[in-house]
Design an enzyme around this catalytic site. Sequence first.
Site, PDB file in Angstrom:
ATOM      1  N   HIS A 153       5.732   2.265  -5.103  1.00 11.04           N
ATOM      2  CA  HIS A 153       4.826   1.560  -6.029  1.00 11.04           C
ATOM      3  C   HIS A 153       5.300   1.626  -7.468  1.00 11.04           C
ATOM      4  O   HIS A 153       4.875   0.835  -8.309  1.00 11.04           O
ATOM      5  CB  HIS A 153       3.388   2.086  -5.894  1.00 11.04           C
ATOM      6  N   ASP A 201       4.946   4.613   1.084  1.00 10.57           N
ATOM      7  CA  ASP A 201       5.165   4.592  -0.364  1.00 10.57           C
ATOM      8  C   ASP A 201       6.384   5.436  -0.745  1.00 10.57           C
ATOM      9  O   ASP A 201       6.280   6.517  -1.316  1.00 10.57           O
ATOM     10  CB  ASP A 201       3.916   5.104  -1.092  1.00 10.57           C
ATOM     11  N   SER A 298       3.842   9.885 -10.500  1.00  9.33           N
ATOM     12  CA  SER A 298       4.196   9.139  -9.292  1.00  9.33           C
ATOM     13  C   SER A 298       5.675   9.249  -8.985  1.00  9.33           C
ATOM     14  O   SER A 298       6.527   9.177  -9.880  1.00  9.33           O
ATOM     15  CB  SER A 298       3.844   7.660  -9.468  1.00  9.33           C
ATOM     16  N   GLY A 299       5.982   9.380  -7.711  1.00  6.91           N
ATOM     17  CA  GLY A 299       7.374   9.426  -7.288  1.00  6.91           C
ATOM     18  C   GLY A 299       8.018  10.790  -7.379  1.00  6.91           C
ATOM     19  O   GLY A 299       9.092  11.003  -6.832  1.00  6.91           O
TER      20      GLY A 299
END
Length: 346
Positions: A153, A201, A298-299
């Site tokens: 994402h 994801d 994120s990530g």
Amino acid sequence: MEKVNRYATKPKPGILITLIVLYIQLSTTNSAVPQPRCDYRSCKYYSMLTSQASSLFQLAGLRFFQNCTCNRYGVTLPAKFITSTPQPSTATGCGISQLTGSATQFLRSNAGRVVGGTAAAECKYPWTVHVIAGLYQCGGSIIDNRHIVTAAHCLRSGNYLIPASQVEVGVGSSNKTKLTYYKVQLIDRHPNYRPSTFDFDIAVLTLQFPLPDDDPCMKPICLPSPGLSIETGVQCVVAGWGAQMESSRQGSTNLQEAVIPIMNKDACTAAYGDYMMNDRKLCAGYSRGGIDACQGDSGGPFMCAKGDSWVLAGVVSFGNGCARPDNPGVYANVMNLKSWLDSVII
């Protein structure tokens, strides 16, 4: 409650601040004032200045190039670093931190205390990287000297897929201002990624240049293998440069770390519903809240221990706000997505 992904938008520097910095750099005669760093971001910025009409900007750009050699991709690397063969994450030494020592022993001696976290020492987690994708900021993990794992994402804005030309990876420090940025050559997003549910994801970034083999601040984390325990209650670590409170739009300058336990599937389902949860995701956090990943994380890596080594068990994905009670953070379950990773990293 609103379900939010955990990337952060990139702030734009003010023109006035830029002019003040340039004035200080050009007017000072103090030899102790440090020269601009030779990293990709600085290289691109000062290269742009040399083409400006203003002599003030041109001089600033030329002064930089007197002290640093760069090319259109970023820092010009010594020839010994330009290799074509990645170092696999399964090689001896993956997931080893000189500062934590044994991952298992570290977790046994550190109570859970990103949001609600603490600043990590320099190069404590040398596989943790900063990812800039267009206007978004995320985290990621080095898995060999050419490949970074992050969240799918992070590489998408609405229906727009962010191209590799707009993605940079910052490595080499726990301080975001000291990172060296590498350009990305290729993006592999999981083909089954679903934005509506954050399913699958996960993504892999291939760097244009390999990372140096002998830098202690740029090391790979191990990928999971059979025997890794990700059962309910197992303590793991999340790290990132994201916001330190839900209401903040600013990330942290220093890498933050927090020890949090894996939560059971019932807690995940109660927070997000059956349609959101499956074996490709795992939850971690405290029922009381207070410690969690947040926007900008994120990530990034969710790291668990296997013996002395740190293993990439999860990738920061989404959550209801940040650190709310009974709303654990959700992570892509790398163990159950590893077959795809193996097919991409060749």
